[in-house]
Motif scaffolding. Structure first.
Motif, PDB file in Angstrom:
ATOM      1  N   LYS A   1      -5.243   0.551  13.131  1.00 17.49           N
ATOM      2  CA  LYS A   1      -4.573  -0.709  13.461  1.00 17.49           C
ATOM      3  C   LYS A   1      -5.072  -1.837  12.567  1.00 17.49           C
ATOM      4  O   LYS A   1      -4.287  -2.666  12.100  1.00 17.49           O
ATOM      5  CB  LYS A   1      -4.806  -1.080  14.927  1.00 17.49           C
ATOM      6  N   ARG A   2      -6.378  -1.855  12.324  1.00 19.73           N
ATOM      7  CA  ARG A   2      -6.958  -2.881  11.457  1.00 19.73           C
ATOM      8  C   ARG A   2      -6.424  -2.737  10.028  1.00 19.73           C
ATOM      9  O   ARG A   2      -5.999  -3.714   9.408  1.00 19.73           O
ATOM     10  CB  ARG A   2      -8.482  -2.779  11.472  1.00 19.73           C
ATOM     11  N   LYS A   3      -6.404  -1.492   9.537  1.00 23.49           N
ATOM     12  CA  LYS A   3      -5.880  -1.246   8.188  1.00 23.49           C
ATOM     13  C   LYS A   3      -4.400  -1.593   8.095  1.00 23.49           C
ATOM     14  O   LYS A   3      -3.942  -2.105   7.078  1.00 23.49           O
ATOM     15  CB  LYS A   3      -6.090   0.217   7.794  1.00 23.49           C
ATOM     16  N   PHE A   4      -3.648  -1.330   9.173  1.00 26.73           N
ATOM     17  CA  PHE A   4      -2.216  -1.630   9.195  1.00 26.73           C
ATOM     18  C   PHE A   4      -1.982  -3.134   9.102  1.00 26.73           C
ATOM     19  O   PHE A   4      -1.096  -3.591   8.366  1.00 26.73           O
ATOM     20  CB  PHE A   4      -1.588  -1.060  10.472  1.00 26.73           C
ATOM     21  N   MET A   5      -2.776  -3.909   9.825  1.00 27.18           N
ATOM     22  CA  MET A   5      -2.636  -5.365   9.767  1.00 27.18           C
ATOM     23  C   MET A   5      -2.957  -5.886   8.365  1.00 27.18           C
ATOM     24  O   MET A   5      -2.241  -6.728   7.825  1.00 27.18           O
ATOM     25  CB  MET A   5      -3.547  -6.036  10.800  1.00 27.18           C
ATOM     26  N   GLU A   6      -4.021  -5.365   7.762  1.00 28.71           N
ATOM     27  CA  GLU A   6      -4.373  -5.766   6.398  1.00 28.71           C
ATOM     28  C   GLU A   6      -3.245  -5.394   5.434  1.00 28.71           C
ATOM     29  O   GLU A   6      -2.912  -6.159   4.535  1.00 28.71           O
ATOM     30  CB  GLU A   6      -5.674  -5.101   5.972  1.00 28.71           C
ATOM     31  N   PHE A   7      -2.680  -4.225   5.637  1.00 28.53           N
ATOM     32  CA  PHE A   7      -1.594  -3.768   4.766  1.00 28.53           C
ATOM     33  C   PHE A   7      -0.372  -4.665   4.900  1.00 28.53           C
ATOM     34  O   PHE A   7       0.287  -4.985   3.913  1.00 28.53           O
ATOM     35  CB  PHE A   7      -1.235  -2.317   5.097  1.00 28.53           C
ATOM     36  N   ARG A   8      -0.064  -5.084   6.129  1.00 30.79           N
ATOM     37  CA  ARG A   8       1.078  -5.977   6.335  1.00 30.79           C
ATOM     38  C   ARG A   8       0.882  -7.305   5.614  1.00 30.79           C
ATOM     39  O   ARG A   8       1.828  -7.854   5.043  1.00 30.79           O
ATOM     40  CB  ARG A   8       1.289  -6.217   7.829  1.00 30.79           C
ATOM     41  N   PHE A   9      -0.343  -7.826   5.652  1.00 27.72           N
ATOM     42  CA  PHE A   9      -0.616  -9.069   4.939  1.00 27.72           C
ATOM     43  C   PHE A   9      -0.428  -8.881   3.438  1.00 27.72           C
ATOM     44  O   PHE A   9       0.149  -9.730   2.755  1.00 27.72           O
ATOM     45  CB  PHE A   9      -2.021  -9.585   5.237  1.00 27.72           C
ATOM     46  N   LYS A  10      -0.922  -7.767   2.907  1.00 29.20           N
ATOM     47  CA  LYS A  10      -0.753  -7.484   1.477  1.00 29.20           C
ATOM     48  C   LYS A  10       0.723  -7.320   1.124  1.00 29.20           C
ATOM     49  O   LYS A  10       1.154  -7.714   0.052  1.00 29.20           O
ATOM     50  CB  LYS A  10      -1.519  -6.222   1.091  1.00 29.20           C
ATOM     51  N   LEU A  11       1.481  -6.729   2.046  1.00 31.38           N
ATOM     52  CA  LEU A  11       2.907  -6.525   1.813  1.00 31.38           C
ATOM     53  C   LEU A  11       3.644  -7.862   1.712  1.00 31.38           C
ATOM     54  O   LEU A  11       4.528  -8.031   0.870  1.00 31.38           O
ATOM     55  CB  LEU A  11       3.500  -5.677   2.936  1.00 31.38           C
ATOM     56  N   VAL A  12       3.258  -8.817   2.533  1.00 30.64           N
ATOM     57  CA  VAL A  12       3.883 -10.138   2.502  1.00 30.64           C
ATOM     58  C   VAL A  12       3.544 -10.847   1.196  1.00 30.64           C
ATOM     59  O   VAL A  12       4.405 -11.481   0.576  1.00 30.64           O
ATOM     60  CB  VAL A  12       3.433 -10.979   3.724  1.00 30.64           C
ATOM     61  N   ILE A  13       2.306 -10.707   0.781  1.00 29.22           N
ATOM     62  CA  ILE A  13       1.883 -11.341  -0.472  1.00 29.22           C
ATOM     63  C   ILE A  13       2.558 -10.672  -1.660  1.00 29.22           C
ATOM     64  O   ILE A  13       2.895 -11.324  -2.642  1.00 29.22           O
ATOM     65  CB  ILE A  13       0.351 -11.287  -0.609  1.00 29.22           C
ATOM     66  N   GLY A  14       2.765  -9.371  -1.569  1.00 28.53           N
ATOM     67  CA  GLY A  14       3.482  -8.654  -2.613  1.00 28.53           C
ATOM     68  C   GLY A  14       2.611  -7.808  -3.514  1.00 28.53           C
ATOM     69  O   GLY A  14       3.037  -7.400  -4.576  1.00 28.53           O
ATOM     70  N   HIS A  15       1.370  -7.513  -3.092  1.00 27.29           N
ATOM     71  CA  HIS A  15       0.458  -6.727  -3.920  1.00 27.29           C
ATOM     72  C   HIS A  15       0.263  -5.325  -3.345  1.00 27.29           C
ATOM     73  O   HIS A  15      -0.833  -4.898  -3.054  1.00 27.29           O
ATOM     74  CB  HIS A  15      -0.897  -7.417  -4.007  1.00 27.29           C
ATOM     75  N   VAL A  16       1.350  -4.584  -3.178  1.00 29.06           N
ATOM     76  CA  VAL A  16       1.277  -3.249  -2.583  1.00 29.06           C
ATOM     77  C   VAL A  16       1.878  -2.247  -3.562  1.00 29.06           C
ATOM     78  O   VAL A  16       2.966  -2.452  -4.091  1.00 29.06           O
ATOM     79  CB  VAL A  16       2.036  -3.213  -1.242  1.00 29.06           C
ATOM     80  N   ASP A  17       1.137  -1.139  -3.770  1.00 28.59           N
ATOM     81  CA  ASP A  17       1.622  -0.096  -4.673  1.00 28.59           C
ATOM     82  C   ASP A  17       2.676   0.789  -4.017  1.00 28.59           C
ATOM     83  O   ASP A  17       3.661   1.157  -4.639  1.00 28.59           O
ATOM     84  CB  ASP A  17       0.451   0.774  -5.150  1.00 28.59           C
ATOM     85  N   ASN A  18       2.443   1.137  -2.760  1.00 35.52           N
ATOM     86  CA  ASN A  18       3.330   2.063  -2.064  1.00 35.52           C
ATOM     87  C   ASN A  18       3.790   1.448  -0.738  1.00 35.52           C
ATOM     88  O   ASN A  18       3.106   1.572   0.279  1.00 35.52           O
ATOM     89  CB  ASN A  18       2.601   3.388  -1.807  1.00 35.52           C
ATOM     90  N   PRO A  19       4.940   0.787  -0.699  1.00 41.41           N
ATOM     91  CA  PRO A  19       5.389   0.156   0.545  1.00 41.41           C
ATOM     92  C   PRO A  19       5.734   1.146   1.662  1.00 41.41           C
ATOM     93  O   PRO A  19       5.754   0.780   2.831  1.00 41.41           O
ATOM     94  CB  PRO A  19       6.619  -0.636   0.132  1.00 41.41           C
TER      95      PRO A  19
ATOM     96  N   GLN B   1       3.878   3.373   2.676  1.00 44.38           N
ATOM     97  CA  GLN B   1       2.640   3.657   3.392  1.00 44.38           C
ATOM     98  C   GLN B   1       2.646   2.972   4.765  1.00 44.38           C
ATOM     99  O   GLN B   1       2.023   3.451   5.702  1.00 44.38           O
ATOM    100  CB  GLN B   1       1.450   3.177   2.573  1.00 44.38           C
ATOM    101  N   LYS B   2       3.370   1.876   4.898  1.00 44.95           N
ATOM    102  CA  LYS B   2       3.475   1.170   6.176  1.00 44.95           C
ATOM    103  C   LYS B   2       4.056   2.099   7.242  1.00 44.95           C
ATOM    104  O   LYS B   2       3.557   2.164   8.366  1.00 44.95           O
ATOM    105  CB  LYS B   2       4.348  -0.069   6.022  1.00 44.95           C
ATOM    106  N   ARG B   3       5.096   2.828   6.893  1.00 43.93           N
ATOM    107  CA  ARG B   3       5.730   3.750   7.834  1.00 43.93           C
ATOM    108  C   ARG B   3       4.769   4.870   8.220  1.00 43.93           C
ATOM    109  O   ARG B   3       4.655   5.228   9.393  1.00 43.93           O
ATOM    110  CB  ARG B   3       7.002   4.323   7.222  1.00 43.93           C
TER     111      ARG B   3
END
Length: 76
Positions: A21-39, A41-43
């Motif tokens: 859950k913690r990693k998912f929240m961090e990933f969502r923040f990165k996704l909003v900023i736009g610095h994600v290699d594999n979107p 991964q959220k799913r």
């Protein structure tokens, strides 16, 4: 990865869920900023959390069922 959670104990399941859950929240923040290699991964992370929730719920219902059976046996 689907079956790797089945052999974990109840406290390990809860710890793993909290970590994901913690990693998912961090990933969502990165996704909003736009610095994600594999979107996608959220799913994957969301589904892993759901699997853990299912296993945790199954364990809790087994414990509740065994407690109610024990109380019924004591009442007789």
């Amino acid at each position: 990865m689907k079956n790797s959670f089945k052999n974990l104990s109840y406290p390990e399941l809860k710890a793993k869920r909290d970590e994901l859950k913690r990693k998912f929240m961090e990933f969502r923040f990165k996704l909003v900023i736009g610095h994600v290699d594999n979107p996608l991964q959220k799913r994957t992370m969301r589904r892993q959390i759901a699997r853990l929730n299912t296993l945790i719920h199954a364990h809790e219902t087994m414990v509740e069922a065994s407690d109610s059976k024990q109380k019924a046996a004591e009442a007789k």
